[in-house]
Design a protein around this motif. Structure first.
Motif, PDB file in Angstrom:
ATOM      1  N   GLY A   1       0.778  -1.229   0.000  1.00 11.37           N
ATOM      2  CA  GLY A   1       0.000   0.000   0.000  1.00 11.37           C
ATOM      3  C   GLY A   1       0.807   1.275   0.000  1.00 11.37           C
ATOM      4  N   PHE A   2       0.081   2.367   0.141  1.00 13.42           N
ATOM      5  CA  PHE A   2       0.628   3.709   0.138  1.00 13.42           C
ATOM      6  C   PHE A   2       1.371   3.979   1.432  1.00 13.42           C
ATOM      7  N   GLY A   3       2.326   4.847   1.378  1.00 14.02           N
ATOM      8  CA  GLY A   3       3.033   5.308   2.561  1.00 14.02           C
ATOM      9  C   GLY A   3       3.733   6.601   2.233  1.00 14.02           C
ATOM     10  N   VAL A   4       4.294   7.228   3.245  1.00 16.53           N
ATOM     11  CA  VAL A   4       4.968   8.499   3.042  1.00 16.53           C
ATOM     12  C   VAL A   4       6.170   8.583   3.987  1.00 16.53           C
ATOM     13  N   PHE A   5       7.246   9.182   3.495  1.00 26.99           N
ATOM     14  CA  PHE A   5       8.377   9.519   4.352  1.00 26.99           C
ATOM     15  C   PHE A   5       8.130  10.919   4.894  1.00 26.99           C
ATOM     16  N   VAL A   6       8.126  11.055   6.205  1.00 28.63           N
ATOM     17  CA  VAL A   6       7.956  12.351   6.856  1.00 28.63           C
ATOM     18  C   VAL A   6       9.303  12.709   7.479  1.00 28.63           C
ATOM     19  N   ALA A   7       9.799  13.911   7.165  1.00 30.25           N
ATOM     20  CA  ALA A   7      11.144  14.276   7.613  1.00 30.25           C
ATOM     21  C   ALA A   7      11.184  15.608   8.346  1.00 30.25           C
ATOM     22  N   GLY A   8      10.063  16.094   8.801  1.00 33.58           N
ATOM     23  CA  GLY A   8      10.079  17.335   9.560  1.00 33.58           C
ATOM     24  C   GLY A   8       8.873  18.184   9.256  1.00 33.58           C
ATOM     25  N   PRO A   9       8.750  19.331   9.949  1.00 30.94           N
ATOM     26  CA  PRO A   9       7.655  20.239   9.641  1.00 30.94           C
ATOM     27  C   PRO A   9       7.855  20.804   8.243  1.00 30.94           C
ATOM     28  N   SER A  10       6.794  21.333   7.672  1.00 33.64           N
ATOM     29  CA  SER A  10       6.929  21.891   6.322  1.00 33.64           C
ATOM     30  C   SER A  10       7.870  23.087   6.368  1.00 33.64           C
ATOM     31  N   LYS A  11       8.629  23.250   5.296  1.00 31.68           N
ATOM     32  CA  LYS A  11       9.594  24.344   5.208  1.00 31.68           C
ATOM     33  C   LYS A  11       9.637  24.843   3.769  1.00 31.68           C
ATOM     34  N   THR A  12       9.906  26.127   3.626  1.00 28.59           N
ATOM     35  CA  THR A  12      10.141  26.687   2.311  1.00 28.59           C
ATOM     36  C   THR A  12      11.116  27.853   2.453  1.00 28.59           C
ATOM     37  N   ALA A  13      11.883  28.083   1.438  1.00 30.53           N
ATOM     38  CA  ALA A  13      12.774  29.246   1.393  1.00 30.53           C
ATOM     39  C   ALA A  13      12.599  29.943   0.050  1.00 30.53           C
ATOM     40  N   ASP A  14      11.408  29.843  -0.519  1.00 29.13           N
ATOM     41  CA  ASP A  14      11.136  30.415  -1.837  1.00 29.13           C
ATOM     42  C   ASP A  14      11.137  31.944  -1.840  1.00 29.13           C
ATOM     43  N   ILE A  15      10.646  32.529  -0.772  1.00 29.33           N
ATOM     44  CA  ILE A  15      10.500  33.982  -0.732  1.00 29.33           C
ATOM     45  C   ILE A  15      11.772  34.599  -0.164  1.00 29.33           C
ATOM     46  N   GLU A  16      12.495  35.295  -1.010  1.00 30.26           N
ATOM     47  CA  GLU A  16      13.732  35.973  -0.635  1.00 30.26           C
ATOM     48  C   GLU A  16      14.727  35.035   0.039  1.00 30.26           C
ATOM     49  N   GLN A  17      14.633  33.772  -0.237  1.00 30.73           N
ATOM     50  CA  GLN A  17      15.511  32.738   0.315  1.00 30.73           C
ATOM     51  C   GLN A  17      15.592  32.806   1.836  1.00 30.73           C
ATOM     52  N   SER A  18      14.476  33.124   2.450  1.00 32.08           N
ATOM     53  CA  SER A  18      14.366  33.163   3.898  1.00 32.08           C
ATOM     54  C   SER A  18      13.563  31.939   4.330  1.00 32.08           C
ATOM     55  N   LEU A  19      14.127  31.137   5.225  1.00 31.39           N
ATOM     56  CA  LEU A  19      13.473  29.898   5.648  1.00 31.39           C
ATOM     57  C   LEU A  19      12.238  30.188   6.478  1.00 31.39           C
ATOM     58  N   VAL A  20      11.119  29.608   6.054  1.00 32.74           N
ATOM     59  CA  VAL A  20       9.866  29.706   6.786  1.00 32.74           C
ATOM     60  C   VAL A  20       9.444  28.278   7.128  1.00 32.74           C
ATOM     61  N   VAL A  21       9.266  28.008   8.419  1.00 33.51           N
ATOM     62  CA  VAL A  21       8.854  26.678   8.875  1.00 33.51           C
ATOM     63  C   VAL A  21       7.351  26.701   9.110  1.00 33.51           C
ATOM     64  N   GLY A  22       6.653  25.680   8.603  1.00 33.51           N
ATOM     65  CA  GLY A  22       5.211  25.559   8.790  1.00 33.51           C
ATOM     66  C   GLY A  22       4.393  26.352   7.795  1.00 33.51           C
ATOM     67  N   ALA A  23       4.954  26.621   6.645  1.00 35.35           N
ATOM     68  CA  ALA A  23       4.276  27.451   5.650  1.00 35.35           C
ATOM     69  C   ALA A  23       3.070  26.757   5.024  1.00 35.35           C
TER      70      ALA A  23
END
Length: 173
Positions: free
Chosen positions: A137-159
């Motif tokens: 069946g289906f499964g997922v690898f979870v490796a932490g809270p959501s993160k992005t650095a798309d905006i001005e390359q500034s890390l935002v956690v939980g976006a």
């Protein structure tokens, strides 16, 4: 296809797993089966809307019915789930669908709490994929809270997912 070489971690796999998790902005709590319930209750005490997929924590949170519309989980503050395999090289945890009940649960919650047994840790993703071949069946690898650095390359956690992740690492020691 050429054979893929396995690059095992030579020192303590649990130590590497914890370091990888912490680098991914994950809180790590060590526990034994004797103090697991207390550790979960301590984390859960800050939340009201708790969902769990583990029968042993049904007094702490609600176990969702498989037939529930996943949209009804949108207000989940804390999700308590079981992980099957932990990967030391990157802190990823394999959560099969049968352990999450709803695919969306580990993504829609504000805080995801994953319990993983130290005995399930492997060195790298190659070893992890070898193990999950036998899990249907289906499964997922979870490796932490959501993160992005798309905006001005500034890390935002939980976006766009959990703002927080905690792993309880169960040990026999």
């Amino acid at each position: 296809m050429p054979e893929v070489p396995l690059f095992s971690i030579n020192n303590n796999i649990a130590t590497n797993f914890i370091q990888s998790l912490e680098a991914n902005h994950v809180d790590v709590v060590k526990a034994t089966s004797k103090n697991l319930e207390g550790a979960v209750k301590k984390i859960a005490s800050a939340y009201k809307n708790i969902v769990t997929t583990l029968n042993q924590f049904q007094e702490i949170g609600t176990i969702p019915n498989e037939d529930i519309d996943p949209h009804q989980l949108k207000d989940t503050e804390l999700a308590i789930i079981q992980g099957d395999i932990g990967i030391a090289e990157n802190g990823a945890i394999w959560v099969p669908e049968e352990k999450s009940i709803h695919r969306v649960l580990s993504f829609i919650t504000q805080h995801v709490l994953i319990i993983v047994d130290e005995q399930t840790l492997v060195s790298n993703m190659h070893e992890g994929y070898t193990k999950i071949k036998s899990i249907p069946g289906f499964g997922v690898f979870v490796a932490g809270p959501s993160k992005t650095a798309d905006i001005e390359q500034s890390l935002v956690v939980g976006a766009h997912g959990p703002k927080r992740m905690t792993v309880i690492l169960l040990s026999n020691k």
